[in-house]
Design an enzyme around this catalytic site. Structure first.
Site: not given
Length: 506
Positions: A322-324, A506
């Protein structure tokens, strides 16, 4: 439009003034227009993505609530999931997916034509996507009735204080407040002002000053060894906290002026005594989202110990993704997942009634957790897995903390072609005597003051609660403390270089 920009310093007062002047029934329209304008300040084209997600989830939410069978409900839920996650995948992960496909083809020596799409990542797409998904999922689970007013639902999706970096709000909390939209109460003014001032202090004084030093260190990591590289790695822990928590504080404070209470997103995470506790205090809106919409649907802890560990590990892998779109984030998530699982399997507890060293033991656990989190941030910050491993190996090989090394820490300098940060001891001796502060020394001084005040405030929040300052401290002390923060923002703040919030990517 950044919170820490001149444009926003004009935008917010104007919006609030109009908000106070218009009738209550028109306030949602005003805030919706303001929210769309706020988002379009980055790139007007991407407003169509928010509008698309809004339309899809508005109608699928109504269809799910009216569906007569579970199969029909699942169909409309699937429409919402595929539409939202499809957009997220395309804009955020498509090139990452292609790059890994090419790597696999290269491994098997299969000829191919490499292509890379020029895709610009829309600001905040991960945040508002998860927020709208929680809405349709809650309706599907029977925990929420759909919002029939399209404009108010659109405002729920795009409410500008928390649109681009959270907190990720639930419809059950935010929509009822957006239906009322009252003006801030007198009792809340002090808290709102303090939240905003504290948020700007964290961002401008702490995060942005540290960011100058950390960026240079990571750009020159091949030439830095041992403690020279360890220091920026540690400082990044404070940078990312101050940057993200600063945004959340500003968002919470601004929302309060419109009579909206957003959820707390941070509760002194670096004073945690386990990684599990850390995630109950760090980015709370995301961790609770994953708990409710991924961990529990996977089975939670209801299907045996092995399945529980697997579910926990999957959640943190997904959190990393999800973060990258980089393997560094996957490894970051995996580190937390492994440690969380180990804490479940090997719990370390000491009975405080029989152990006279219990307080010391708790302090050791806090230091241990901070060290683990800092190690994981190395992968989070690095541009590639190779860079992260090179930095880690460099620190491990060259760091031997002896008296001689300590003397080196306080005497040596960090040097690049156009930037020099002297030690605190050199600053005290040389610049105080001269009565002047060079830019590099000023940055170091700002970092020191910023980190020191941040830890004091977080320690108070940990032990007294987040509202202690507003409810228990006298007015004179409040005014004095806020005045100190404002002076620090003006005199110690960093107003050059990259002032973007880290979590905007993000």
């Amino acid at each position: 439009m950044l919170f820490n920009s001149l444009n926003f310093l004009v935008f917010f007062p104007v919006v609030f003034l109009l908000y106070c002047l218009v009738k209550q029934k028109y306030r949602s329209i005003l805030l919706l227009i303001a929210s769309y304008g706020f988002y379009m300040a980055w790139n007007p084209v991407f407003i169509f993505l928010i509008v698309f997600s809004t339309i899809v989830d508005y109608f699928t939410g109504i269809k799910i609530s009216r569906a007569e069978t579970n199969n029909k409900k699942r169909v409309f839920l699937a429409v919402s999931l595929i539409s939202n996650l499809g957009l997220l995948f395309y804009f955020k992960y498509w090139n990452f997916f292609l790059d890994n496909v090419y790597e696999i083809l290269n491994f098997f020596e299969i000829s191919h034509t490499k292509d890379h799409w020029e895709i610009m990542l829309p600001v905040g797409i991960s945040f508002y996507t998860f927020q709208t998904l929680s809405y349709t999922i809650d309706i599907y689970k029977g925990n929420l009735n759909p919002q029939k007013h399209f404009g108010k639902f659109a405002l729920f999706v795009s409410f500008f204080p928390q649109l681009v970096a959270g907190p990720i709000e639930r419809a059950t909390n935010l929509i009822p407040q957006l239906e009322k939209l009252t003006i801030i109460k007198k009792a809340d003014v002090e808290l709102a002002v303090f939240q905003i001032v504290w948020g700007f202090f964290l961002k401008i004084v702490v995060a942005d000053n540290i960011g100058m030093y950390v960026d240079i260190a990571y750009d020159n990591y091949e030439h830095l060894f041992g403690v020279k590289m360890l220091l920026p790695v540690i400082l990044f822990s404070f940078q990312i906290f101050a940057d993200f928590a600063g945004y959340s504080c500003i968002a919470i404070g601004i929302a309060m002026f419109f009579g909206v209470r957003l959820m707390d997103n941070f509760k002194s995470p670096y004073f945690s005594r386990s990684i599990s506790e850390f995630w109950s205090r760090w980015h709370i809106s995301l961790s609770t989202w994953f708990k409710d919409y991924l961990y529990i649907p996977l089975g939670g802890n209801k299907r045996g110990s092995y399945r529980t560990l697997l579910n926990l590990f999957v959640v943190f892998i997904v959190s990393g993704v999800w973060h990258g779109s980089n393997w560094t984030f996957v490894i970051w998530g995996a580190i937390h997942g492994v440690v969380i699982c180990l804490e479940r399997v090997l719990p370390l507890k000491i009975d405080p009634k029989i152990d006279i060293f219990h307080k010391f033991y708790k302090s050791i656990k806090t230091i241990w957790v901070f060290a683990l989190v800092t190690l994981s941030w190395l992968f989070f910050r690095a541009d590639s897995v190779e860079q992260a491993l090179a930095i880690f190996i460099s620190i491990k090989k060259n760091f031997v903390l002896t008296i001689k090394d300590f003397a080196w820490i306080v005497k040596s300098s960090f040097t690049t072609e156009d930037y020099r940060v002297l030690s605190v001891f050199e600053w005290l001796v040389k610049d105080f005597e001269k009565g002047e502060i060079t830019n590099s020394n000023f940055v170091l001084f700002s970092i020191t003051i910023g980190v020191f005040l941040t830890n004091i405030m977080e320690f108070i929040n940990r032990n007294k609660g987040a509202v202690y300052f507003v409810e228990k401290v006298g007015r004179i002390k409040k005014v004095a403390w806020v005045s100190v923060l404002i002076m620090a923002i003006f005199y110690l703040g960093q107003y050059s270089g990259n002032d973007q919030f880290i979590y905007f990517q993000f």
